[in-house]
Enzyme design. Structure first.
Site, PDB file in Angstrom:
ATOM      1  N   GLY A 218      -7.843   6.976  -1.892  1.00 27.59           N
ATOM      2  CA  GLY A 218      -6.677   6.185  -1.475  1.00 27.59           C
ATOM      3  C   GLY A 218      -7.005   4.715  -1.464  1.00 27.59           C
ATOM      4  O   GLY A 218      -7.975   4.271  -2.071  1.00 27.59           O
ATOM      5  N   ASN A 219      -6.190   3.932  -0.804  1.00 24.16           N
ATOM      6  CA  ASN A 219      -6.477   2.501  -0.652  1.00 24.16           C
ATOM      7  C   ASN A 219      -5.978   2.036   0.710  1.00 24.16           C
ATOM      8  O   ASN A 219      -5.398   2.823   1.466  1.00 24.16           O
ATOM      9  CB  ASN A 219      -5.863   1.696  -1.802  1.00 24.16           C
ATOM     10  CG  ASN A 219      -4.363   1.827  -1.837  1.00 24.16           C
ATOM     11  OD1 ASN A 219      -3.663   1.396  -0.934  1.00 24.16           O
ATOM     12  ND2 ASN A 219      -3.853   2.462  -2.894  1.00 24.16           N
ATOM     13  N   GLN A 220      -6.198   0.759   1.001  1.00 23.20           N
ATOM     14  CA  GLN A 220      -5.966   0.289   2.369  1.00 23.20           C
ATOM     15  C   GLN A 220      -4.542  -0.196   2.652  1.00 23.20           C
ATOM     16  O   GLN A 220      -4.287  -0.784   3.692  1.00 23.20           O
ATOM     17  CB  GLN A 220      -6.920  -0.864   2.663  1.00 23.20           C
ATOM     18  CG  GLN A 220      -8.366  -0.423   2.650  1.00 23.20           C
ATOM     19  CD  GLN A 220      -9.261  -1.547   3.095  1.00 23.20           C
ATOM     20  OE1 GLN A 220      -8.857  -2.399   3.890  1.00 23.20           O
ATOM     21  NE2 GLN A 220     -10.469  -1.582   2.593  1.00 23.20           N
TER      22      GLN A 220
END
Ligand code: CTP
Length: 409
Positions: A218-220
Site C-alpha cells: 500500500g502507500n501512506q
C-alpha cells in the site's frame, strides 16, 4: 475560529427545526462570528428569544420598532452590516414570501434590503417540499443567486419520513465556513450555482494490493484531500460518488455516495462504471502503479533467504478515463513529483487528457500525504499555472473546487 470577524444575520422562521437554530447560533459564535438574530413572529412560538439572545450575545430583533420606547429596528442598517444573511430554518411560507417580495415582517424587509449573499436552510414536511409551488419558489431564489442548503432525508416532525429535514447545525456551519473560505462575495454565489445538481466522481485514499490473505502493498495516503474535495462539492449542491481506498475515516453526507474499494483494479472498475454518468471527475487517489503478479491464497511462511515478489503494472485509471472523456466532461488529477515538478506534471496532464492537474509538492514541509495542510499549484491544459499558499486541506479543496466550477458547464 474560522469565522473570526464575520458578521452574520441569522434569520429564524416558524418551523419545528427552530430549536436547532440555538445550536447553530452557538456554533457560529464559537467560530468567532458576530451574530445578530432576526426572528419571525411565529418563530418565537417555537423557541424563545431569551435563549437565542443569550447564545448570540445580542438582542433578538423581531418587530419593526420597540413597543416600550418606540425605537426603530432598522432593517436597512442590519442589511448593510452583514457579510451573510443565513436563514435557518427557512419555512415554506418564508421562502414563498421571499420569492415574491412580500415583506410583512422584519426578516423579510431585511431580506429585501440586505446587500450580502443569502443562504437558506429549508425545513418542512416532505409534501410541502416537493409541492410544485415550493419547487418553483426555490428555483426563483436559486436563480436570484441565493444559496440553498439542501435538506436531508429522514424522519420528519410529522412522523412521515422523506426529504425536508433541515441540515444539521454542524453541516450548516461547515457550509458557512466553506463559503467564506471561498471569498464569501456575491461573485462566489455563481461558483456555488455552477455545481448545483451536477454529479461528480471523486477518488480518494490509497489502494491495497494483496500479497497473501493478510498482507498487502500500500502507500501512506490518508484520503484527507479527496474527502475534503468530496465534502466541498457536496456542500455546493453537487451529488458526489466517492470511490475510496481503505482509510480510517468514515464519511456520512446525504449527497455523497461512498463506494469502498481495496485494490487498484476494483477502483478502476468502479470508476469506469460511474464516469459516463458524471459531469466531472477529480482523481485524488494514490493508486498503486504495480501489483503482485500472484496473490498467494495462504499466508506466506517465513523462510531462510530473501523473498521476491514479482509485480505487474496496474491500469492507469486516469488515463483510461481520459480516453473515455466526452465533450463537456471535466477531468482532473493530482501529480506528486519530487523533481522537475511542473514539467513532469504538465506531461501527465497531456498524456492523460486532463483539463487541469493539481501539483502536490513533496519539497514543502507540511504538504503531502500525512499532513493536514497542503501546498498546490494548478496547471491548466494551456500550460498556465496558479501557485497557492500553504493551506489546510479543506481550504485547498475550496481552491480546487472553485477552479473546477469555472470549467464545468
Ligand atoms: N493514477 C491513476 N491510476 C494509476 C496511477 C495513477 O488513476 N494506476 C492517477 C492518480 O490518481 C493521479 C494521477 O494519476 O491523479 C497521477 O498520479 P502519479 O502517481 O503522480 O503519477 P503516475 O501516472 O503514477 O506516474 P509516476 O508514478 O511515474 O509519476
Amino acid at each position: 475560529m474560522q469565522l473570526n470577524g464575520k458578521k452574520i444575520i441569522l434569520g429564524i422562521t416558524g418551523s419545528i427545526a427552530a430549536y436547532k437554530a440555538a445550536f447553530l447560533t452557538r456554533l457560529l459564535i464559537k467560530e468567532g462570528a458576530a451574530v445578530k438574530v432576526v426572528m419571525t413572529p411565529l418563530a418565537k412560538e417555537f423557541i424563545t428569544p431569551v435563549t437565542i439572545a443569550t447564545l448570540s450575545r445580542n438582542t433578538v430583533l423581531s418587530d419593526f420598532f420597540s413597543y416600550d420606547d418606540g425605537s426603530w429596528n432598522s432593517h436597512v442598517d442590519l442589511g448593510i452590516w452583514a457579510d451573510l444573511f443565513l436563514i435557518a430554518p427557512a419555512s415554506a411560507n418564508t421562502m414563498a414570501k421571499m420569492a415574491h417580495g412580500v415583506c410583512d415582517n422584519l426578516l423579510l424587509t431585511t431580506y429585501l434590503s440586505c446587500r450580502c449573499p443569502v443562504m437558506l436552510a429549508p425545513a418542512m414536511d416532505l409534501d410541502m417540499f416537493s409541492h410544485p409551488a415550493t419547487v418553483r419558489n426555490q428555483e426563483i431564489l436559486l436563480n436570484r443567486g441565493n444559496i440553498i442548503i439542501e435538506p436531508s432525508c429522514g424522519e420528519l416532525a410529522s412522523g412521515l419520513s422523506g426529504k425536508g429535514r433541515m441540515e444539521e447545525p454542524a453541516g450548516i456551519l461547515q457550509k458557512v465556513i466553506s463559503f467564506f473560505a471561498g471569498g464569501g462575495t456575491e461573485a462566489d454565489t455563481e461558483k456555488y450555482a455552477a455545481l448545483r445538481g451536477k454529479q461528480i466522481l471523486v477518488t480518494a485514499g490509497p489502494t491495497h494490493e494483496a500479497v497473501d490473505p493478510v498482507r498487502y502493498i500500500g502507500n501512506q495516503s490518508s484520503g484527507k484531500m479527496g474527502y475534503s474535495i468530496a465534502v466541498e462539492l457536496a456542500n455546493r449542491g453537487a451529488g458526489v460518488i466517492l470511490v475510496t481506498g481503505p482509510v480510517p475515516t468514515e464519511l456520512v453526507h446525504s449527497s455523497i455516495r461512498v463506494i469502498k474499494v481495496k485494490s487498484a483494479d476494483e477502483m478502476y472498475r468502479e470508476c469506469i462504471k460511474w464516469f459516463p454518468e458524471c459531469e466531472a471527475c477529480v482523481m485524488t487517489a494514490a493508486v498503486a502503479d504495480y501489483r503482485p503478479v500472484v496473490t498467494e491464497n495462504k499466508k506466506i511462511k517465513r523462510g531462510e533467504g530473501t523473498y521476491t515478489i514479482k509485480m505487474q503494472p496496474t491500469t492507469d485509471i486516469l488515463k483510461e478515463l481520459g480516453k473515455m472523456k466526452k465533450k463537456g466532461q471535466v477531468l482532473t488529477g493530482f501529480a506528486l513529483e519530487t523533481d522537475n515538478e511542473k514539467v513532469n506534471a504538465e506531461k501527465k496532464l497531456h498524456n492523460k487528457n486532463l483539463d487541469f492537474i493539481v501539483l502536490n509538492s513533496l519539497q514543502e514541509e507540511g504538504a503531502g500525504f500525512h499532513s493536514d495542510t497542503n501546498k498546490i499549484s494548478i496547471i491548466n491544459s494551456d500550460g498556465s499555472a496558479i501557485d497557492y499558499e500553504m493551506k489546510t486541506k479543506p481550504e485547498v479543496a475550496v481552491d480546487i473546487v472553485n477552479h473546477l466550477s469555472e470549467l464545468i458547464k
